[in-house]
Design a protein around this motif. Structure first.
Motif, PDB file in Angstrom:
ATOM      1  N   PHE A 242      95.641  53.259  11.682  1.00  0.00           N
ATOM      2  CA  PHE A 242      94.600  53.572  12.380  1.00  0.00           C
ATOM      3  C   PHE A 242      93.032  53.163  11.360  1.00  0.00           C
ATOM      4  CE2 PHE A 242      91.335  57.876  10.785  1.00  0.00           C
ATOM      5  CZ  PHE A 242      91.134  57.991  12.158  1.00  0.00           C
ATOM      6  N   GLY A 243      93.485  52.537   9.951  1.00  0.00           N
ATOM      7  CA  GLY A 243      92.365  52.380   9.842  1.00  0.00           C
ATOM      8  C   GLY A 243      91.587  50.543  10.200  1.00  0.00           C
ATOM      9  N   GLU A 244      92.878  50.130  10.502  1.00  0.00           N
ATOM     10  CA  GLU A 244      92.699  48.653  11.348  1.00  0.00           C
ATOM     11  C   GLU A 244      92.053  49.166  12.637  1.00  0.00           C
ATOM     12  OE1 GLU A 244      94.568  44.619  12.804  1.00  0.00           O
ATOM     13  OE2 GLU A 244      96.087  46.276  12.143  1.00  0.00           O
ATOM     14  N   GLU A 245      92.577  49.872  14.064  1.00  0.00           N
ATOM     15  CA  GLU A 245      91.817  50.225  14.687  1.00  0.00           C
ATOM     16  C   GLU A 245      90.495  50.952  14.862  1.00  0.00           C
ATOM     17  OE1 GLU A 245      94.597  53.279  16.206  1.00  0.00           O
ATOM     18  OE2 GLU A 245      96.362  51.637  16.415  1.00  0.00           O
ATOM     19  N   ARG A 246      90.313  50.998  13.699  1.00  0.00           N
ATOM     20  CA  ARG A 246      88.519  51.670  13.311  1.00  0.00           C
ATOM     21  C   ARG A 246      87.688  50.766  12.266  1.00  0.00           C
ATOM     22  NH1 ARG A 246      91.668  54.722  14.655  1.00  0.00           N
ATOM     23  NH2 ARG A 246      91.906  56.482  16.505  1.00  0.00           N
ATOM     24  N   ASN A 247      88.494  49.992  12.010  1.00  0.00           N
ATOM     25  CA  ASN A 247      87.427  48.402  11.000  1.00  0.00           C
ATOM     26  C   ASN A 247      87.047  49.827   9.668  1.00  0.00           C
ATOM     27  OD1 ASN A 247      87.663  46.421  12.957  1.00  0.00           O
ATOM     28  ND2 ASN A 247      85.766  47.283  13.996  1.00  0.00           N
ATOM     29  N   LEU A 248      88.014  50.771   9.617  1.00  0.00           N
ATOM     30  CA  LEU A 248      87.662  51.086   8.080  1.00  0.00           C
ATOM     31  C   LEU A 248      87.829  50.027   7.206  1.00  0.00           C
ATOM     32  CD1 LEU A 248      88.742  54.284   8.664  1.00  0.00           C
ATOM     33  CD2 LEU A 248      86.911  53.246   9.182  1.00  0.00           C
ATOM     34  N   ARG A 249      87.416  50.534   5.683  1.00  0.00           N
ATOM     35  CA  ARG A 249      87.660  49.446   4.637  1.00  0.00           C
ATOM     36  C   ARG A 249      88.809  49.756   3.960  1.00  0.00           C
ATOM     37  NH1 ARG A 249      85.064  45.389   1.455  1.00  0.00           N
ATOM     38  NH2 ARG A 249      83.505  45.631   3.479  1.00  0.00           N
TER      39      ARG A 249
END
Length: 512
Positions: A88-95
């Motif tokens: 989820f985070g990688e797909e949305r460029n989250l930190r």
């Protein structure tokens, strides 16, 4: 010319009319053909991950949560949950609040300085935290925003003890000398010494991961205070035995699309090993393989160790519940609140959404995975980058991708099966791009090689090449069970890593 045509000097009039008609028809045919060809060009096949089924049932007008803290408890299917957070985070460029090693200071209580890139309380916005830690909410709050959604997952202490014994048989001193889990259950105090390192894997492991004293004497008052603390800290407590139902509750709590909570089981052990020794695949270094296979270092003698005996009688199961009485109390309390949440949700709706989730998992497995989606032994996985690291005496299984997937589908499928350690490394490189490589070091003398170092991470042996990472070996025990590696923290202070636990220290003369 018309006069000539009328007079028939250049041929009959009907012939010219027919010729003009054929020319007109030919031109119209060409024009229509171009139009037809353009309209018949099919768009590129869409990835299964972009289909309407990926969203699942409507969640209304809510907005997805992006500030998330997951307490990754041990042996509870938490690696599968962490994979969802990573995706989820990688797909949305989250930190991500990533560890300096592979765990956030575990088994020491969590300290904010164990987060890579931490610059002080909330100086940097971190979106997701989920690697192993011993929970310490005051320190977590220094890292994560105030609106963070906290959740965790628990498991029946007997099933947890079986998994812990299988994984940590050679790590926890309390397990090491037993004939089997039943032998340990019959008389735990015969083997258990609370002073010995790694024995926390042998008693009240959930309680320990929540940051409490797992050797405390049981009392109702103590257990109720613990349950109240967990209720205050976590908005949702999932139950491993009801994993699919847990994922539906999590999806609605986080307002996430269905695909975000569809998963393949990761870090699963082989239930019926195909060969004695329980180890396979090139990801296991020689030192770990020797330790797990019982290969002695003196006189060239070797002694094969049997695979862990996990068989239990019903009486022994009851004894394990008594031995892990603090964990058992937590499990009963939150199993009850879990089903209360399902009653609020609606059991009929839960059944419908669980069925959709399982159908979606089957669809993705059919598209993504070889062998009908069944986990396979590490040595059978052709791509070495997705082979799971091996731990102890049991085989950790992984998956192989289907060949000839389009780029978008392959990327999404790969994210779903990438093992935890490799996935953390991928995110680390994205979040902290490496500086240009320094000039090559002096070549080793003839007959010398750069030897890999075996680093134990919660019982998993990681193969690290010092010449590649730039880290230096400063200490260790036989069979690669424990090594210490020095590196720098965010503020430049020297760190010592032992079993992936980082301890702030001062430089004092020679390396120890």
């Amino acid at each position: 010319m018309l006069r000539w045509l009328v007079c028939g000097r250049l041929g009959p009039v009907w012939m010219w009319k027919a010729l003009l008609l054929f020319v007109a028809i030919g031109f119209a045919g060409q024009l229509l053909g171009v139009i037809f060809n353009k309209s018949s060009v099919q768009p590129a096949a869409r990835s299964i991950f972009s289909s309407p089924d990926a969203q699942g049932p409507s969640l209304g007008s809510c907005q997805p949560h992006t500030h998330i803290m997951f307490l990754k408890t041990h042996k509870t299917a938490s690696s599968t949950v962490l994979n969802m957070l990573y995706r989820f985070g990688e797909e949305r460029n989250l930190r991500f609040a990533l560890p300096l090693g592979y765990q956030l200071g575990y088994p020491l209580p969590f300290n904010a300085h164990r987060v890579k890139g931490y610059r002080g309380p909330r100086a940097v916005e971190f979106h997701i935290m989920g690697n192993h830690m011993r929970f310490n909410k005051q320190e977590v709050e220094k890292v994560m925003p105030a609106d963070t959604f906290y959740f965790t997952i628990i498991r029946d202490p007997v099933a947890l003890a079986e998994s812990s014994f299988a994984y940590y048989k050679e790590v926890a001193p309390a397990f090491r000398k037993t004939k089997g889990l039943g032998d340990f259950a019959d008389d735990p105090n015969k083997y258990y010494d609370p002073r010995l390192r790694n024995n926390h894997y042998a008693r009240n492991l959930l309680w320990f991961d929540f940051g409490m004293d797992h050797n405390a004497n049981f009392s109702i008052a103590l257990a109720e205070r613990a349950v109240a603390m967990i209720h205050r800290a976590f908005k949702l407590v999932l139950v491993s035995e009801y994993f699919d139902q847990s994922m539906i509750l999590l999806r609605h709590a986080l307002c996430w699309p269905l695909d975000a909570v569809v998963s393949f089981s990761l870090n699963a052990r082989q239930q019926k090993p195909s060969s004695i020794g329980g180890l396979s695949g090139s990801w296991v270094g020689k030192a770990a393989a020797a330790a797990a296979a019982g290969v002695g270092g003196r006189g060239g003698r070797s002694q094969a160790k049997m695979l862990p005996n996990l068989s239990l009688t019903e009486e022994q199961r009851d004894k394990l519940r008594q031995w892990n009485s603090l964990d058992w109390y937590i499990y009963k309390a939150f199993n009850q609140t879990f089903w209360e949440e399902i009653d609020k949700f609606g059991r009929a709706q839960m059944e419908q959404e669980v069925a959709l989730l399982r159908m979606r998992r089957e669809d993705l497995a059919r598209v993504c995975l070889r062998d009908g989606g069944k986990p396979v032994e590490a040595h059978r996985i052709r791509d070495k980058n997705i082979r799971p690291f091996q731990s102890g005496l049991v085989k950790i299984l992984g998956y192989e991708l289907q060949p000839r997937l389009d780029n978008a589908t392959r990327t999404a499928c790969l994210r779903m099966i990438r093992p935890e350690i490799q996935y953390k490394d991928v995110l680390d490189v994205k979040q902290f791009p490496r500086a240009p490589a320094p000039a090559p070091a002096a070549q080793p003398q003839p007959g010398q090689q750069n030897q890999p170092v075996m680093v134990a991470a919660g019982g998993s042996f990681l193969r690290q090449d010092l010449s590649r990472t730039g880290e230096r070996l400063v200490g260790g025990e036989a069979h690669g069970r424990t090594v210490e590696v020095r590196e720098r923290d965010w503020d430049g202070s020297r760190l010592i890593r032992s079993n992936q636990t980082l301890i702030q220290g001062q430089e004092k003369g020679r390396l120890r």
